[in-house]
Design an enzyme around this catalytic site. Structure first.
Site, PDB file in Angstrom:
ATOM      1  N   LYS A 274       0.840  -1.193   0.000  1.00  9.32           N
ATOM      2  CA  LYS A 274       0.000   0.000   0.000  1.00  9.32           C
ATOM      3  C   LYS A 274       0.877   1.245   0.000  1.00  9.32           C
ATOM      4  CE  LYS A 274      -3.922  -1.985   2.504  1.00  9.32           C
ATOM      5  NZ  LYS A 274      -4.935  -1.803   1.445  1.00  9.32           N
ATOM      6  N   ARG A 348     -10.344 -11.569   1.738  1.00  3.52           N
ATOM      7  CA  ARG A 348     -11.274 -12.586   1.211  1.00  3.52           C
ATOM      8  C   ARG A 348     -10.668 -13.979   1.285  1.00  3.52           C
ATOM      9  NH1 ARG A 348     -11.650  -9.480  -4.400  1.00  3.52           N
ATOM     10  NH2 ARG A 348     -11.058  -7.831  -2.937  1.00  3.52           N
TER      11      ARG A 348
HETATM   12  N1  BES Z   1      -8.074  -3.817   4.185  1.00  2.00           N
HETATM   13  C1  BES Z   1      -8.195  -3.395   2.853  1.00  2.00           C
HETATM   14  C2  BES Z   1      -9.463  -2.587   2.571  1.00  2.00           C
HETATM   15  C3  BES Z   1      -9.593  -1.241   3.261  1.00  2.00           C
HETATM   16  C4  BES Z   1      -9.313  -0.067   2.589  1.00  2.00           C
HETATM   17  C5  BES Z   1     -10.071  -1.159   4.547  1.00  2.00           C
HETATM   18  C6  BES Z   1      -9.476   1.152   3.210  1.00  2.00           C
HETATM   19  C7  BES Z   1     -10.226   0.071   5.193  1.00  2.00           C
HETATM   20  C8  BES Z   1      -9.935   1.229   4.505  1.00  2.00           C
HETATM   21  C9  BES Z   1      -8.237  -4.616   1.931  1.00  2.00           C
HETATM   22  O1  BES Z   1      -7.480  -5.699   2.357  1.00  2.00           O
HETATM   23  C10 BES Z   1      -7.676  -4.206   0.620  1.00  2.00           C
HETATM   24  O2  BES Z   1      -6.542  -3.856   0.576  1.00  2.00           O
HETATM   25  N2  BES Z   1      -8.500  -4.258  -0.428  1.00  2.00           N
HETATM   26  C11 BES Z   1      -8.070  -3.911  -1.737  1.00  2.00           C
HETATM   27  C12 BES Z   1      -8.591  -4.961  -2.702  1.00  2.00           C
HETATM   28  C13 BES Z   1      -8.054  -4.822  -4.102  1.00  2.00           C
HETATM   29  C14 BES Z   1      -6.586  -5.137  -4.130  1.00  2.00           C
HETATM   30  C15 BES Z   1      -8.824  -5.783  -4.979  1.00  2.00           C
HETATM   31  C16 BES Z   1      -8.628  -2.550  -2.072  1.00  2.00           C
HETATM   32  O3  BES Z   1      -9.769  -2.269  -1.711  1.00  2.00           O
HETATM   33  O4  BES Z   1      -7.905  -1.757  -2.668  1.00  2.00           O
HETATM   34 MN    MN Z   2      -5.463  -5.556   1.733  1.00  3.73          MN
END
Ligand code: BES
Ligand code: MN
Ligand code: ZN
Length: 497
Positions: A274, A348
């Site tokens: 991230k 997931r």
């Molecule tokens: N934990 C994150 C989602 C999240 C984002 C929670 C902002 C709280 C605030 C999750 O694991 C994630 O990183 N999701 C990705 C999925 C994508 C790679 C398909 C996302 O939402 O960018």
């Molecule tokens: Mn994630």
């Protein structure tokens, strides 16, 4: 904190008088000592005070003291159907007024409010719960802790209830369950590791009287939870699989509602790392598990007549020589293979195995999963509502019922096959990301694959777990979101069997 119902004002306590616009103050003549009543009446006339929304009037009755004695709190125009959720906002305003004035003991003139609200038991319960929610502060890491403590609130009314001590005690415990969820999320990831989450679940089980089992990495591997292990293996903080049991309906041992909470103690994104900005907020990626632990406490506390088994696959998503990579093809406990498009779509994977474990090992017959799953949920609905997907409309209807008592809001998203097709891979049974479009829906439908046609509902709380615009009964940081909703949802499920 002590809460009481009494006909008489306690002297030396701050007096708070909340009322709707155009309120006829004479209604309260019987509840306020004549001397004080006259002074207030004079103020109301002099200032043409009319209880408009958020209109405050401080009255210094005993001039010898510095402290303000009486506060008139305007509630504004009375809504036709005065709701439970609205009442919580009023209680929170009262608490915050007391806090602002450093009042340790308060009288709240309540006869007219209870009459409007309708039910004295629910009134006092909601007061206790809300005051408890309001009292939370994340001050663990300050040398100097919060000083304010509301010791006693006396609600002035003729109405009484026999079992008030028990009602108040149970409601304070409910409030504490919500605050526990906040604390779990607010704690930083160096402290709130998977092991610590498991310890906290166990501790909560001990105090709220529900059974907890915890499995370590070796056990988790032996269950064949490959997807979960793949996410966990990049971190030196070992995973913990946590199972919690509320056995409220022993006569139907084969009816079990499963609550599955995402428990990423930290989500760096893994090799799909991230951006640095905001990564620290990913300590909140275990908010689903916090909601589930808090809800189990509340459910057990209320002895709801239903069997609930909660499963949390707690782990940490980091980078190391052992971490999984984009392009990997991994297995799941259910036997479906998954192509890893992004190591940041880790939630997931852990949830898929937790759901399968709940079905296969714990024999749950219905599933509700709750997770900070997608950034797309934040983009779609912001911090106002949590998106929901389901394969069984009755579950969503029970959730809508719960909204009326939880002050938390949801919105259902569609589940057309076009969206499910986004999860198809050319090299495996599924891929773990359906791309940027409809990201919340494809993530949810990935999970549906692991419900095995059992009634299932998915709640994405990515936008709701933390806030910098807290409601009156909340604080900045963790919200404890969904503890209340899950409780009332499960209550509804227990009633409609
Ligand atoms: N934990 C994150 C989602 C999240 C984002 C929670 C902002 C709280 C605030 C999750 O694991 C994630 O990183 N999701 C990705 C999925 C994508 C790679 C398909 C996302 O939402 O960018
Ligand atoms: Mn994630
Ligand atoms: Zn995550």
């Amino acid at each position: 904190m002590k809460l009481q119902l009494n006909e008489k004002i306690q002297s030396n306590f701050l007096v708070v008088i909340p009322a709707w616009q155009d309120f006829d103050f004479n209604e309260l003549k019987a509840f306020i000592p004549a001397g004080i009543f006259k002074v207030i009446e004079a103020w109301i006339q002099k200032k043409e005070y009319n209880w408009k929304s958020d209109e405050l009037q401080y009255i210094n009755f005993n001039n010898a003291k510095e402290d303000k004695d009486i506060i008139l709190l305007g509630l504004g125009e009375k809504k036709e159907n005065f709701s439970y959720n609205q009442m919580q906002g009023i209680f929170a305003d009262i608490y915050n007024l007391a806090k602002k004035n450093k009042a340790k003991e308060i009288n709240v003139i309540a006869e007219h409010l209870i009459a409007d609200f309708g039910n004295v038991e629910e009134f006092i319960q909601l007061a206790a719960q809300t005051f408890e929610e309001c009292s939370y502060e994340f001050d663990t890491y300050f040398e100097k802790k919060q000083e304010y403590l509301l010791k006693k609130a006396v609600f002035i009314s003729k109405k009484t209830t026999e079992n008030i001590i028990e009602l108040v005690q149970n409601s304070l415990l409910f409030g504490q369950a919500i605050n526990l969820a906040k604390q779990l999320v607010n704690e930083p990831a160096n402290e709130m590791t998977p092991r610590k989450i498991a310890e906290m679940a166990q501790k909560t089980g001990n105090s709220y009287d529900f059974e907890v089992k915890v499995y370590d990495e070796k056990k988790i591997s032996s269950f064949g939870m490959d997807a979960y292990i793949n996410v966990a293996k990049g971190s030196d903080n070992q995973p913990r699989l946590i199972v919690m049991y509320h056995k409220g309906d022993p006569s139907n041992p084969h009816d079990i509602l499963g609550l599955i909470g995402k428990g990423l103690s930290f989500d760096s994104g893994g090799y799909n790392i991230k951006p640095g900005e905001g990564m620290g907020a990913m300590k909140s990626d275990m908010a689903g598990s916090a909601a589930v632990i808090g809800a189990m406490a509340a459910i057990s506390n209320a002895k709801l007549p239903i069997n609930v088994t909660a499963v949390v696959a707690a782990c940490e998503n980091l980078i190391s020589g052992r971490a999984y990579r984009p392009g990997d093809i991994i297995n799941t406990m259910a036997g479906k293979t998954v192509e890893i498009i992004s190591t940041d779509a880790e939630g997931r994977l852990t949830l898929a195995d937790a759901m399968h474990f709940a079905i296969k090992h714990e024999r749950v017959t219905q599933l509700v999963d709750i997770a900070t799953l997608t950034g797309a949920a934040v983009v779609a609905l912001g911090g106002t509502r949590a998106p929901v997907l389901t394969n069984q409309q009755e579950l969503y209807e029970a959730l809508q019922y719960a909204e009326k008592y939880s002050n938390e809001k949801y919105w259902q998203l569609p589940t057309d096959e076009e969206y499910a097709n986004l999860n198809k891979s050319t090299v495996a049974d599924l891929k773990n990301s359906g791309g940027r479009m409809a990201g919340t829906i494809s993530a949810g439908l990935f999970l549906r694959e692991f419900a095995q046609d059992r009634p299932w509902m998915h709640i994405d709380i990515a936008g709701m777990a933390m806030t910098d615009k807290p409601k009156a009964w909340q604080q900045k940081g963790a919200t404890g979101f969904a503890v209340k909703t899950l409780f009332y949802f499960v209550k509804k499920m227990s009633e409609s069997k």
